[in-house]
Design a protein around this motif. Structure first.
Motif, short mmCIF file in Angstrom:
data_model
loop_
_atom_site.label_atom_id
_atom_site.label_comp_id
_atom_site.label_asym_id
_atom_site.label_seq_id
_atom_site.Cartn_x
_atom_site.Cartn_y
_atom_site.Cartn_z
N ARG A 156 8.77 -1.34 -9.34
CA ARG A 156 8.54 -0.06 -8.67
C ARG A 156 9.70 0.90 -8.93
N ALA A 157 10.92 0.39 -8.87
CA ALA A 157 12.09 1.23 -9.08
C ALA A 157 12.09 1.85 -10.47
N ALA A 158 11.76 1.06 -11.49
CA ALA A 158 11.74 1.56 -12.86
C ALA A 158 10.69 2.64 -13.05
N GLY A 159 9.57 2.53 -12.36
CA GLY A 159 8.51 3.51 -12.50
C GLY A 159 8.59 4.69 -11.57
N LEU A 160 9.52 4.64 -10.61
CA LEU A 160 9.60 5.69 -9.59
C LEU A 160 9.84 7.09 -10.17
N PRO A 161 10.79 7.27 -11.09
CA PRO A 161 10.99 8.63 -11.61
C PRO A 161 9.71 9.20 -12.23
N ALA A 162 9.04 8.43 -13.06
CA ALA A 162 7.81 8.92 -13.69
C ALA A 162 6.72 9.18 -12.66
N THR A 163 6.62 8.31 -11.64
CA THR A 163 5.63 8.50 -10.58
C THR A 163 5.88 9.82 -9.86
N CYS A 164 7.15 10.20 -9.75
CA CYS A 164 7.51 11.45 -9.08
C CYS A 164 7.55 12.63 -10.05
N GLY B 105 0.79 -1.23 0.00
CA GLY B 105 0.00 0.00 0.00
C GLY B 105 0.82 1.28 0.00
N MET B 106 2.14 1.16 -0.06
CA MET B 106 3.02 2.32 0.00
C MET B 106 3.09 3.00 -1.37
N THR B 107 3.02 4.30 -1.35
CA THR B 107 3.25 5.08 -2.56
C THR B 107 4.40 6.05 -2.27
N PRO B 108 5.11 6.49 -3.29
CA PRO B 108 6.19 7.44 -3.02
C PRO B 108 5.59 8.72 -2.44
N TYR B 109 6.09 9.14 -1.34
CA TYR B 109 5.56 10.31 -0.67
C TYR B 109 6.46 11.51 -0.94
N GLY B 110 6.06 12.67 -0.46
CA GLY B 110 6.73 13.93 -0.77
C GLY B 110 8.23 13.93 -0.62
N CYS C 291 10.36 11.52 -0.57
CA CYS C 291 10.99 10.61 -1.54
C CYS C 291 11.11 11.32 -2.89
N CYS C 292 10.02 11.83 -3.40
CA CYS C 292 10.04 12.49 -4.71
C CYS C 292 10.88 13.77 -4.67
N ASN C 293 10.80 14.52 -3.56
CA ASN C 293 11.62 15.73 -3.44
C ASN C 293 13.10 15.38 -3.46
N SER C 294 13.47 14.31 -2.76
CA SER C 294 14.87 13.88 -2.73
C SER C 294 15.34 13.44 -4.11
#
Length: 123
Positions: A94-102, A49-54, A56-59
């Motif tokens: 999840r790692a591959a999609g993280l940049p786009a998610t952020c 249920g975890m989503t990248p939070y602020g 994480c994306c800010n970093s």
């Protein structure tokens, strides 16, 4: 029940693993990459249920800005690859999609087989 301890332990391990892969030609060091990636570890290790939070994306945004040159982007890629090798629990989908998610664009796809020599100057 504290979720801080496992995340803190992962962050410490990430920093330790990343220190071994520092690239001397770049100004960006693995310790910086590890520190900036640490807030994303709960998401990257598949916490339900975890989503990248602020933070994480800010970093990741800061990391993207710090990796301004090709040498820095190659170094960041190498650091991420070395650190990920030490964490078999990383969910690479999840790692591959993280940049786009952020909302970020990077010049390589995060995967266990990524070729950091293929990193381009512009994301």
């Amino acid at each position: 029940m504290s979720s801080k301890s496992p995340s803190s332990a992962l962050a410490v391990l990430l920093v330790a693993a990343a220190l071994a892969g520092a690239a001397s030609a770049a100004t960006l060091q693995c310790v910086q990459v590890a520190q900036l990636m640490a807030p994303c570890m709960p998401y990257l290790t598949g916490a339900p249920g975890m989503t990248p939070y602020g933070i994480c994306c800010n970093s990741l945004g800061v990391l993207n800005q710090l990796a301004a040159t090709r040498a820095d982007r190659v170094a960041a890629c190498s650091c991420v690859k070395a650190a990920a090798a030490g964490f078999p629990a990383v969910d690479f989908a999840r790692a591959a999609g993280l940049p786009a998610t952020c909302g970020l664009s990077i010049s390589f796809t995060i995967s266990p087989n990524m070729d950091c020599n293929q990193v381009t100057e512009e994301p």
